[in-house]
Design a protein around this motif. Sequence first.
Motif, short mmCIF file in Angstrom:
data_model
loop_
_atom_site.label_atom_id
_atom_site.label_comp_id
_atom_site.label_asym_id
_atom_site.label_seq_id
_atom_site.Cartn_x
_atom_site.Cartn_y
_atom_site.Cartn_z
N ILE A 1 42.56 29.22 20.40
CA ILE A 1 42.18 29.41 21.36
C ILE A 1 43.71 29.09 22.52
O ILE A 1 43.87 30.14 22.81
CB ILE A 1 41.77 28.51 22.68
N PHE A 2 44.34 28.10 22.04
CA PHE A 2 45.69 28.40 21.83
C PHE A 2 46.15 27.84 21.42
O PHE A 2 46.44 27.60 20.00
CB PHE A 2 46.74 26.07 23.02
N ALA B 1 41.61 28.73 28.91
CA ALA B 1 41.90 29.42 28.16
C ALA B 1 43.11 30.19 29.67
O ALA B 1 44.51 30.42 29.15
CB ALA B 1 41.49 30.69 27.20
N ASP C 1 45.51 26.98 30.21
CA ASP C 1 46.19 26.52 29.71
C ASP C 1 46.34 25.04 29.84
O ASP C 1 47.40 24.50 29.65
CB ASP C 1 47.81 27.21 30.39
#
Length: 333
Positions: A269-270, A137, A140
């Motif tokens: 998470i994304f 995370a 990215d």
Amino acid sequence: MSVKPEPASALFAGPFALATLSAPDGPAFPALVTPDGRALDLRDAFGDARLTTRDLLERWETALPRLRDLAAGADLPRTAVPELRVHAPVEPRQVFQSGANYRQHVIDLHVAHRAPGDDRPEEERRAEAAEIMDRRAAEDLPYVFIGLPSAITGPYDDVVLPAWARKPDWELELAAVIGRPAHRVSVEEALDHVAGYTIANDLTDRATVFRRDMPQIGTDWLRSKNAPGFTPLGPWLVPTASVPDTGDLRLTLKLNGETMQDESTKDMIFDVARMVSYASQTARLLPGDLVLTGSPAGNGMHWGRLLRDGDVMDASVTGLGSQRTRCVAEAVR
């Protein structure tokens, strides 16, 4: 053969959605569906006998205002959806799948997929998975790979379990449908390229995820995820305006009436924008393409119960409706 869901008071959020439908033994056609379950054939409305849902997405900026007007028009002839067959809402050219995007799900899979010779206690392996996710995370880096359009099937169609699939599993997901080409778009720009959302159940044969004959290669997504019918899609493509916040949608999957997955997209998470932006950094996303955003905790590996002949899966996502699919074992030749 297919199994259809029970009628609902409102099929989806917002004033309309898109679908691909057909009369019995007739050709598929794009339709505008209203929440009361009535469908308008868009071939007539747009004056194009060969029109498809993907054609509408190709011209989304001009088609969307017209669709809004049609949804408000009460005098146009419509057909009750139960009289029609519901297909996957769109035929994409590309399918971008993602893994390890729900925190609790990754922890569960990390524990379930114990590497040969790894005798560490479960608590230690769970802690390791949490640390890996925190690092991902921060850096990215979503995990995105390619699926096959040929794996897509309708939201009420039977799912054939191949004879070779020893551990077929469910994976309910929120899918973004691209409406404008996207290449190297920023996170801030990404959602401007999304036309709407739909439901995907991205089935996986857990027994073939990893190449045990050549472990240095890693995962085998072709074999484990892309059998014909392994991605039930739909029933509706709901425009983004009717789903203003994808950060708190509820994903629920029931197996034979028992709830197995029940999680919010808050556990991602994304988020959707980061997933779309990330995929676009390498590929050129095209209208009608799908970006699947991962599956939450509660898969069969977690419960120790994989899919079997005769199982019925009911899957829903807030505002996007629901799908029902029955598993049928492939006949052994």
